[in-house]
Design a protein around this motif. Structure first.
Motif, mmCIF file in Angstrom:
data_model
loop_
_atom_site.group_PDB
_atom_site.id
_atom_site.type_symbol
_atom_site.label_atom_id
_atom_site.label_comp_id
_atom_site.label_asym_id
_atom_site.label_seq_id
_atom_site.Cartn_x
_atom_site.Cartn_y
_atom_site.Cartn_z
ATOM 1 N N ASP A 195 97.200 -26.265 65.034
ATOM 2 C CA ASP A 195 97.391 -27.694 64.794
ATOM 3 C C ASP A 195 96.966 -28.139 63.400
ATOM 4 N N ASP A 196 96.272 -27.288 62.664
ATOM 5 C CA ASP A 196 95.787 -27.676 61.334
ATOM 6 C C ASP A 196 96.961 -27.906 60.386
ATOM 7 N N LYS A 197 97.044 -29.101 59.820
ATOM 8 C CA LYS A 197 98.154 -29.403 58.911
ATOM 9 C C LYS A 197 98.030 -28.645 57.593
ATOM 10 N N ASN A 198 96.820 -28.163 57.275
ATOM 11 C CA ASN A 198 96.617 -27.426 56.030
ATOM 12 C C ASN A 198 96.840 -25.925 56.192
ATOM 13 N N LEU A 199 97.137 -25.480 57.408
ATOM 14 C CA LEU A 199 97.430 -24.065 57.647
ATOM 15 C C LEU A 199 98.815 -23.769 57.081
ATOM 16 N N LEU A 200 98.864 -22.908 56.068
ATOM 17 C CA LEU A 200 100.111 -22.657 55.349
ATOM 18 C C LEU A 200 100.880 -21.472 55.909
ATOM 19 N N VAL A 201 100.212 -20.332 56.076
ATOM 20 C CA VAL A 201 100.854 -19.111 56.572
ATOM 21 C C VAL A 201 99.902 -18.436 57.551
ATOM 22 N N LEU A 202 100.398 -18.077 58.713
ATOM 23 C CA LEU A 202 99.613 -17.388 59.731
ATOM 24 C C LEU A 202 99.980 -15.906 59.740
ATOM 25 N N PHE A 203 98.964 -15.052 59.787
ATOM 26 C CA PHE A 203 99.162 -13.600 59.739
ATOM 27 C C PHE A 203 98.617 -12.941 61.000
#
Length: 399
Positions: free
Chosen positions: A226-234
């Motif tokens: 839900d974090d709006k600042n999360l750009l890319v998840l690995f």
């Protein structure tokens, strides 16, 4: 919108203590592991030499940045000074400067978090106004608790004048495991190496790159999708080393390269003109695939190229330099993705400038300066103990 990246993908889609934080199977302070020698007969390997022996107040050097005057600034979280089961170090976290003549001076102590009484600076980067952005990995020495419920990490912005911190701004807080930091076009990019609240279907570790504005203040991170600042998840696929993204760096074309520590991989993150992520391909990956349960593991692990990716940096020709933390080596990845082991040593104490668990490299002129973290041990590590001297080394880049 955050993008999800599988460790083997060529595309993209829309701690209780440190033992749990770095690699499965007892990595922190595990004693008695056999020492491992580097590959024999490789005449192309460069010989590191001593840059500086660090003072007693710098037992654990880590992230680096170069200031406007050409000094190397080093963050020293000093994890090596924590007494057993302690939550504060015996030696406070500090920043040091190393000038062009390689003279070491103490710059300032890192501001502690009031609730914990400690500071844990790892990755650092200077902003365009000279402020220092710091990844304060608060839970590296203590862990995140069951299911990642303890999250006290911060991204700090420090205004330092004449060796004194004039102003401390918390850009973001409540972060699980902040690690690397880079500044690019008005934003702070930070790796978060462990996100235990995010569950992949196969149980593999989640980690991410977050992006903040330079002037952001007091953003509270939830460490979830839900974090709006999360750009890319690995995702980290290697079951023997569940530690996620760590070092990061931009190339001359504006592509972001991110090291997935446990998989020994570099991902290339691309953007459109508005800064939206358009891809996150695996750009280069280790040739190592021997499982830890294999009886030849320790023999084979040191023959691998770029088995792990800790801190990374880049030169003017877009060659990326990688601290291969677990193999006690430094690798170079050229713009085509070719991996070359630049320097490698067996288990050393760093005397004379030998590598002693490289944490981060930085380019200075025609040489590569490397911090020696010398802290983490375990069955997949060449390093077997934390010991004196506390060192930084340098590797010549010119042929």
């Amino acid at each position: 919108m955050a993008h999800r990246v599988d460790g083997t993908s060529t595309g993209f889609a829309s701690s209780k203590w440190l033992a749990a934080a770095v690699c499965v199977a007892a990595l922190m302070l595990a004693q008695g592991c056999d020492s491992a020698a580097p590959p024999a007969g490789d005449a192309a390997l460069k010989t590191p030499r001593l840059l500086a022996e660090l003072p007693d107040y710098c037992p654990t050097p880590d992230g680096m940045a170069i200031d406007a005057d050409g000094n190397i600034v080093v963050a020293c979280p000093n994890y090596g000074s924590y007494p057993a089961d302690a939550e504060v170090p015996a030696k406070p976290a500090v920043f040091i400067k190393i000038d062009k003549a390689n003279r070491v001076t103490k710059w300032f102590e890192c501001p502690v978090m009031a609730e914990t009484g400690r500071a844990c600076p790892m990755g650092i980067a200077f902003g365009p106004d000279g402020d220092l952005y710091v990844s304060d990995n608060q839970n590296w020495p203590t862990g995140n608790g069951d299911d990642g419920r303890i999250n006290q990490g911060r991204i700090l912005r420090l205004r330092v004048r004449n060796g004194l911190v004039e102003k401390t701004t918390v850009v973001a807080g409540g972060i699980s495991h902040p690690n690397g930091v880079r500044i690019y076009k008005g934003h702070v990019y930070a790796t978060v190496s462990m996100l235990p609240k995010i569950k992949h279907d196969d149980g593999k570790l989640a980690s991410a790159v977050y992006r903040f504005n330079l002037d952001d203040q007091n953003i509270q991170v939830t460490n979830t999708r839900d974090d709006k600042n999360l750009l890319v998840l690995f995702k980290t696929l290697n079951p023997d080393c569940q530690y996620g993204v760590d070092g990061l760096v931009f190339d001359s074309k504006g592509n972001l390269f991110v090291g997935n520590f446990g998989d020994g991989a570099l991902h290339k993150v691309t953007f459109d003109a508005e800064g939206n992520v358009t891809g996150a391909d695996v750009f280069a990956k280790t040739d190592f695939n021997t499982p830890m349960k294999d009886p030849t593991f320790k023999e084979m692990m040191v023959k691998a190229a770029m088995r792990t990716t800790d801190g990374i940096c880049i030169d003017a020709a877009d060659n990326i330099y990688v601290a291969d933390f677990s193999n006690n080596a430094v690798a170079r990845v050229d713009p085509s993705g070719k991996i070359t082991v630049l320097a490698q040593n067996g288990d050393t104490d760093g005397a004379g400038g030998l590598l002693d668990q490289p944490g981060e490299p930085i380019v200075r002129g025609d040489e590569l300066v490397v911090t020696c973290f010398d802290m983490v041990t375990g069955p997949d590590k060449v390093n077997t103990k934390h010991d004196l001297p506390y060192t930084m080394c340098v590797i010549p880049l010119a042929d």
